[in-house]
Design an enzyme around this catalytic site. Structure first.
Site, PDB file in Angstrom:
ATOM      1  N   ASN A 122      46.618  41.613  48.118  1.00 49.49           N
ATOM      2  CA  ASN A 122      45.449  41.241  47.324  1.00 49.49           C
ATOM      3  C   ASN A 122      44.273  41.104  48.288  1.00 49.49           C
ATOM      4  O   ASN A 122      44.106  40.079  48.939  1.00 49.49           O
ATOM      5  CB  ASN A 122      45.743  39.914  46.607  1.00 49.49           C
ATOM      6  CG  ASN A 122      44.582  39.449  45.756  1.00 49.49           C
ATOM      7  OD1 ASN A 122      43.501  40.047  45.779  1.00 49.49           O
ATOM      8  ND2 ASN A 122      44.804  38.390  45.005  1.00 49.49           N
ATOM      9  N   ARG A 135      46.491  44.912  44.455  1.00 46.25           N
ATOM     10  CA  ARG A 135      45.572  44.478  43.406  1.00 46.25           C
ATOM     11  C   ARG A 135      44.242  45.200  43.613  1.00 46.25           C
ATOM     12  O   ARG A 135      43.743  45.270  44.735  1.00 46.25           O
ATOM     13  CB  ARG A 135      45.351  42.972  43.509  1.00 46.25           C
ATOM     14  CG  ARG A 135      44.337  42.505  42.505  1.00 46.25           C
ATOM     15  CD  ARG A 135      43.771  41.151  42.836  1.00 46.25           C
ATOM     16  NE  ARG A 135      42.553  40.981  42.066  1.00 46.25           N
ATOM     17  CZ  ARG A 135      41.500  40.306  42.491  1.00 46.25           C
ATOM     18  NH1 ARG A 135      41.492  39.753  43.680  1.00 46.25           N
ATOM     19  NH2 ARG A 135      40.433  40.195  41.725  1.00 46.25           N
ATOM     20  N   HIS A 172      40.464  39.547  35.711  1.00 42.23           N
ATOM     21  CA  HIS A 172      41.682  38.717  35.642  1.00 42.23           C
ATOM     22  C   HIS A 172      42.693  39.350  34.687  1.00 42.23           C
ATOM     23  O   HIS A 172      43.531  38.658  34.098  1.00 42.23           O
ATOM     24  CB  HIS A 172      41.388  37.296  35.083  1.00 42.23           C
ATOM     25  CG  HIS A 172      40.558  36.436  35.976  1.00 42.23           C
ATOM     26  ND1 HIS A 172      39.561  35.629  35.480  1.00 42.23           N
ATOM     27  CD2 HIS A 172      40.590  36.224  37.310  1.00 42.23           C
ATOM     28  CE1 HIS A 172      39.003  34.953  36.476  1.00 42.23           C
ATOM     29  NE2 HIS A 172      39.619  35.301  37.597  1.00 42.23           N
ATOM     30  N   ARG A 191      29.431  30.548  40.224  1.00 44.92           N
ATOM     31  CA  ARG A 191      28.796  31.594  39.406  1.00 44.92           C
ATOM     32  C   ARG A 191      28.193  31.004  38.137  1.00 44.92           C
ATOM     33  O   ARG A 191      28.786  30.105  37.530  1.00 44.92           O
ATOM     34  CB  ARG A 191      29.835  32.658  39.017  1.00 44.92           C
ATOM     35  CG  ARG A 191      30.193  33.583  40.148  1.00 44.92           C
ATOM     36  CD  ARG A 191      31.338  34.500  39.778  1.00 44.92           C
ATOM     37  NE  ARG A 191      32.559  34.093  40.440  1.00 44.92           N
ATOM     38  CZ  ARG A 191      33.757  34.627  40.197  1.00 44.92           C
ATOM     39  NH1 ARG A 191      33.889  35.585  39.326  1.00 44.92           N
ATOM     40  NH2 ARG A 191      34.815  34.217  40.855  1.00 44.92           N
ATOM     41  N   GLU A 200      50.233  36.415  39.051  1.00 43.52           N
ATOM     42  CA  GLU A 200      49.662  37.758  39.220  1.00 43.52           C
ATOM     43  C   GLU A 200      50.466  38.587  40.218  1.00 43.52           C
ATOM     44  O   GLU A 200      50.690  39.773  40.000  1.00 43.52           O
ATOM     45  CB  GLU A 200      48.198  37.634  39.651  1.00 43.52           C
ATOM     46  CG  GLU A 200      47.324  37.129  38.517  1.00 43.52           C
ATOM     47  CD  GLU A 200      45.974  36.626  38.956  1.00 43.52           C
ATOM     48  OE1 GLU A 200      45.906  35.511  39.497  1.00 43.52           O
ATOM     49  OE2 GLU A 200      44.984  37.346  38.763  1.00 43.52           O
TER      50      GLU A 200
END
Ligand code: ADP
Length: 401
Positions: free
Chosen positions: A7, A91, A181, A242, A384
């Site tokens: 990842n 990923r 996601h 964010r 994940e």
């Protein structure tokens, strides 16, 4: 079969080596501060060895070389040789409209991932570079699979993914909602349908992935029909740093008033906003919960905004799907903050949501139903890496047939 899951973030490279016979994590770690001075690799093995080695990484290529070294030599060694790695799952942040599912990596796939750099400027280029480094270190014979954050959301209808700007910008620049996601939303929604036996029936599920980055998706009969993140992961909910959705005019207003360049404006929205910008204190949800208990007004405001926005998404996605069967919480905040879950669900009795207070407060770290109303509410810890590893095995096994 041992699968290496990679990842690669903008300045980090996380990895897990998983034995797929029993889905057991043999080792995992993270190379941090890539391209910045003061690089560090942390590495943990299933035998309890924990390493922290300072090591500068000029780029993701050196970071990949270092993690191979750590896996195959010294105190943290878990395999004799890279030949024990059967395949690698990567990923990937952005698959544009091209990659609707996980894909075996060829040179063309790596080129494509690189070519989507405008859609994922901080992630796609280092991810393509990491794939090339991986090819170099492990050889062409080791299959690699790309698992895209965007692909689960590719089932959204155009009425959900288009923005109300001139159509030519969609045609020229592929500007549309993609969502992110996706690996987590896919795992959590499909796992819920499996464990509750609803897999083949009708289902209307809202998945709340709440962490440093947060997103919500509406999943009808196993397919994503809408999601909160957009062209980039900036859209939707207020997050750690964010902004989430804002009136687009704020961007030009601030650029005019403050004289920001596009890059500076981008930094304000991505790095200085969200929990950090509102509270002036921290981007970390736990810090804000603690500070608001001590009376910090802006920390409380940030928590209130986050929870209110999630409540509104649940209502609007129930409307979009024509009803609601379940709300699923995952991610660092979704899995751990009983307070956030309670406040989000408060007042949603009209949707059949009623939390079981005791269950909501009980920590199991596992799949766990926390409701007593008609609409189910569950905590489902996301995984994940395991999803990436499973996709990798599935594609590699097809290759052998
Ligand atoms: P990432 O998006 O980086 O994967 P995580 O899913 O690990 O992030 O979530 C990290 C967030 O979860 C942090 O804001 C952290 O404060 C928050 N968190 C973890 N435990 C709790 C808790 N008990 N209460 C509130 N927030 C928590």
């Amino acid at each position: 079969m041992k699968i290496l899951v990679i990842n690669a973030g903008s300045s980090s490279l996380k990895y897990q080596l998983i034995d797929m016979e029993n889905e057991h994590v043999i080792a995992k770690g993270n190379c941090e501060r890539i391209g910045i001075q003061g690089g560090l690799i942390t590495h943990k093995t299933d035998a309890g060895v924990k390493l922290e080695v300072r090591c500068d990484f000029p780029s993701h290529t050196e970071a990949f070389e270092k993690l191979v070294e750590v896996l195959t030599s010294g105190e943290g060694k878990v395999i004799e040789d890279v030949s024990e790695i059967s395949a690698v799952g990567h990923r990937v942040l952005h698959g544009s409209e091209v990659y609707k599912e996980s894909t075996l990596i060829t040179d063309k796939v790596i080129e494509d991932i690189d070519s989507f750099w405008e859609l994922g400027p901080l992630h796609n280029p280092p991810q393509a570079a990491t794939m090339r480094a991986c090819r170099k270190a492990l050889g062409n014979a080791v299959p690699m699979v790309a698992v895209f954050d965007t692909s689960f959301h590719q089932t959204m209808p155009d009425k959900a993914f288009m923005y109300g700007i001139p159509y030519e910008y969609y045609e020229k620049y592929s500007i549309r909602k993609y969502g992110f996601h996706g690996t987590s939303h896919r795992y959590v929604s499909s796992h819920y349908l499996e464990i509750t036996g609803r897999k083949d029936g009708e289902s209307r599920v809202v998945v709340c992935h709440l962490g440093n980055g947060s997103s919500i998706s509406a999943v009808k009969n196993g397919k994503c029909v809408d999601t909160s993140m957009g062209l980039t992961p900036l859209d939707g909910l207020i997050m750690g740093t964010r902004s989430g959705s804002v009136d687009p005019s704020i961007v030009t207003f601030l650029m005019n008033k403050e004289g920001f360049t596009p890059d500076e404006m981008n930094a304000v929205l991505n790095k200085k906003s969200g929990f950090l910008g509102i509270s002036g204190l921290s981007s970390d949800a736990r810090d804000l919960v603690n500070a608001s208990k001590e009376g910090h007004k802006r920390a409380k405001l940030a928590c209130d905004m986050f929870r209110y926005q999630i409540k509104k998404y649940i209502g609007s996605y129930a409307a979009a799907m024509g009803g609601l069967d379940a709300v699923l919480f995952t991610g660092g905040i979704g899995e751990n903050s009983d307070e956030a879950r309670a406040e989000i669900c408060e007042g949603l009795e009209f949707l059949g949501i009623e939390l079981d207070e005791t269950e909501n407060k009980t920590r199991t770290g596992k799949d766990h139903k926390i409701s007593k109303g008609k609409t189910e509410v569950w905590i489902i810890p996301t995984d994940e890496e395991m999803t990436i590893a499973r996709d990798t095995v599935e594609l590699v096994e097809k290759l052998g047939k």
